[in-house]
Design an enzyme around this catalytic site. Sequence first.
Site, PDB file in Angstrom:
ATOM      1  N   TYR A 149      45.272 -19.507 -37.787  1.00 48.69           N
ATOM      2  CA  TYR A 149      43.919 -19.196 -38.251  1.00 48.69           C
ATOM      3  C   TYR A 149      43.241 -20.483 -38.685  1.00 48.69           C
ATOM      4  O   TYR A 149      43.808 -21.265 -39.457  1.00 48.69           O
ATOM      5  CB  TYR A 149      43.998 -18.224 -39.434  1.00 48.69           C
ATOM      6  N   ASP A 244      45.515 -28.687 -39.177  1.00 48.17           N
ATOM      7  CA  ASP A 244      44.751 -27.879 -40.131  1.00 48.17           C
ATOM      8  C   ASP A 244      45.662 -27.660 -41.335  1.00 48.17           C
ATOM      9  O   ASP A 244      46.535 -26.795 -41.327  1.00 48.17           O
ATOM     10  CB  ASP A 244      44.333 -26.551 -39.489  1.00 48.17           C
ATOM     11  N   LYS A 272      41.479 -25.028 -49.926  1.00 46.54           N
ATOM     12  CA  LYS A 272      42.344 -24.356 -50.894  1.00 46.54           C
ATOM     13  C   LYS A 272      42.763 -25.250 -52.069  1.00 46.54           C
ATOM     14  O   LYS A 272      41.984 -25.416 -53.002  1.00 46.54           O
ATOM     15  CB  LYS A 272      43.531 -23.718 -50.166  1.00 46.54           C
TER      16      LYS A 272
HETATM   17  C1  LIG Z   1      42.394 -20.340 -45.402  1.00 46.63           C
HETATM   18  C2  LIG Z   1      42.458 -21.125 -44.157  1.00 46.63           C
HETATM   19  C3  LIG Z   1      41.294 -21.493 -43.458  1.00 46.63           C
HETATM   20  C4  LIG Z   1      39.914 -21.003 -43.851  1.00 46.63           C
HETATM   21  O1  LIG Z   1      39.555 -21.438 -45.111  1.00 46.63           O
HETATM   22  P1  LIG Z   1      38.370 -20.642 -45.900  1.00 46.63           P
HETATM   23  O2  LIG Z   1      38.190 -21.459 -47.135  1.00 46.63           O
HETATM   24  O3  LIG Z   1      38.898 -19.260 -46.127  1.00 46.63           O
HETATM   25  O4  LIG Z   1      37.182 -20.648 -45.022  1.00 46.63           O
HETATM   26  C5  LIG Z   1      41.407 -22.322 -42.370  1.00 46.63           C
HETATM   27  N1  LIG Z   1      42.619 -22.758 -41.961  1.00 46.63           N
HETATM   28  C6  LIG Z   1      43.754 -22.411 -42.590  1.00 46.63           C
HETATM   29  C7  LIG Z   1      45.059 -22.951 -42.117  1.00 46.63           C
HETATM   30  C8  LIG Z   1      43.724 -21.569 -43.703  1.00 46.63           C
HETATM   31  O5  LIG Z   1      44.856 -21.204 -44.287  1.00 46.63           O
END
Ligand SMILES: *Cc1c(COP(=O)(O)O)cnc(C)c1O
Length: 432
Positions: A149, A244, A272
């Site tokens: 994701y 990511d 995060k």
């Molecule tokens: C949470 C997450 C996102 C998206 O971040 P948001 O702050 O929810 O938009 C993108 N990549 C990874 C790996 C994530 O865990």
Amino acid sequence: MITTSLKTTKSEEIFAAAQKLMPGGVSSPVRAFKSVGGQPIVFDRVNGAYIWDVDGNQYIDYVGTWGPAICGHAHPEVIKALHEALEKGTSFGAPCFQENVLAEMVIDAVPSVEMVRFVNSGTEACMSVLRLMRAFTGREKIVKFEGCYHGHADMFLVKAGSGVATLGLPDSPGVPKSTTSNTLTAPFNDLEAVQALFEENPGAIAGVILEPVVGNAGFIPPDAGFLAGLREITRDHEALLVFDEVMTGFRIAYGGAQEKFGITPDLTTLGKVIGGGLPVGAYGGRKDIMQMVAPAGSMYQAGTLSGNPLAMTAGIKTLEILHQPGTYDQLDRMTKRLTDGLLQIAKETGHAACGGNISGMFGLFFTAGPVHNYEDAKASDLSKFSRFHRGMLERGVYLAPSQFEAGFTSLAHTDADIDRTLEAAREVMASL
Ligand SMILES: *Cc1c(COP(=O)(O)O)cnc(C)c1O
């Protein structure tokens, strides 16, 4: 301490009202408990390793607001720093000194990052890094992995993880084919599939983006050699490698997965943890690439609230706490006790299960495994997970309401919390 019957009258009232006001009653889909059944509990406050709901129930929290609460919720030092910052106002829309401080901390910590741009979410970081990958290489295609994701931007909503996986959505309506036609996918941990995509699309792939440890399809670590293999393939094809690390950054090690596994990508996205519980994202990497970002270069990307002084302050304090010696060892020791314990209990109570942890990130699948990719993860017994989730909730343990999400511990979790969690798990698993 363990409660077996959960009173949730107020949660139910508030959620019923919310459903008339907001789609599904929530501001983000995975909060809705759709895949585990029942209704979400409505939080009142959080502190340390704990949550209190509006009915006064207390839970040990293993979601940590989906990762950011790594020092424990409402850490007194973070709250104090925020109070001080708040006195000076909430947003400047102009440069502030705190941006330099956090930028320097990120650059010092994360091996690939020589320059950084702050944004407001992980989604924004990933959207922006994709534009940068294309701008820098002059190529349009990208490779992503099934079950990974990267936020909810159109180009990434192809075989995506997190809520898309949890809700079993094939893809989302409203995403034009023209947008995703440049998104190529491969199974995680499958170097041959990636190699094949590069051979089928010569000179057309801008780069490969991945969660170096998947946390949005459950917890799936990279096989030995997978990250190194991707580094080699992308280098051979003059394409970019993008980690990511929105979830793994400052979570599985201070310098993220790239420090942990010793593989340096060209670009990295963060979020995060670096916001310490306030909305923040960031992308960064090689200076020659980052210099393309406006206003230094021609790739446009902007943000009214980006680099916000409150968010920067929470991030700085959080990283300061994490930077102290022994923090990641503590997270690892505590989390390993938890996952070893859960696997042992599953074995003793006759449930097929597999899982593990890296530092304060963990997962448990109700399948014998091993789980190398999303396809393997989907073999999990989802009905069993739902009943496990409910049983744990009733015993005061808050787990992510989906089999396809990783769990998180914090520096505030104690051995006593782990003991109580395992005690609850023993009761629940014995009853499944
Ligand atoms: C949470 C997450 C996102 C998206 O971040 P948001 O702050 O929810 O938009 C993108 N990549 C990874 C790996 C994530 O865990």
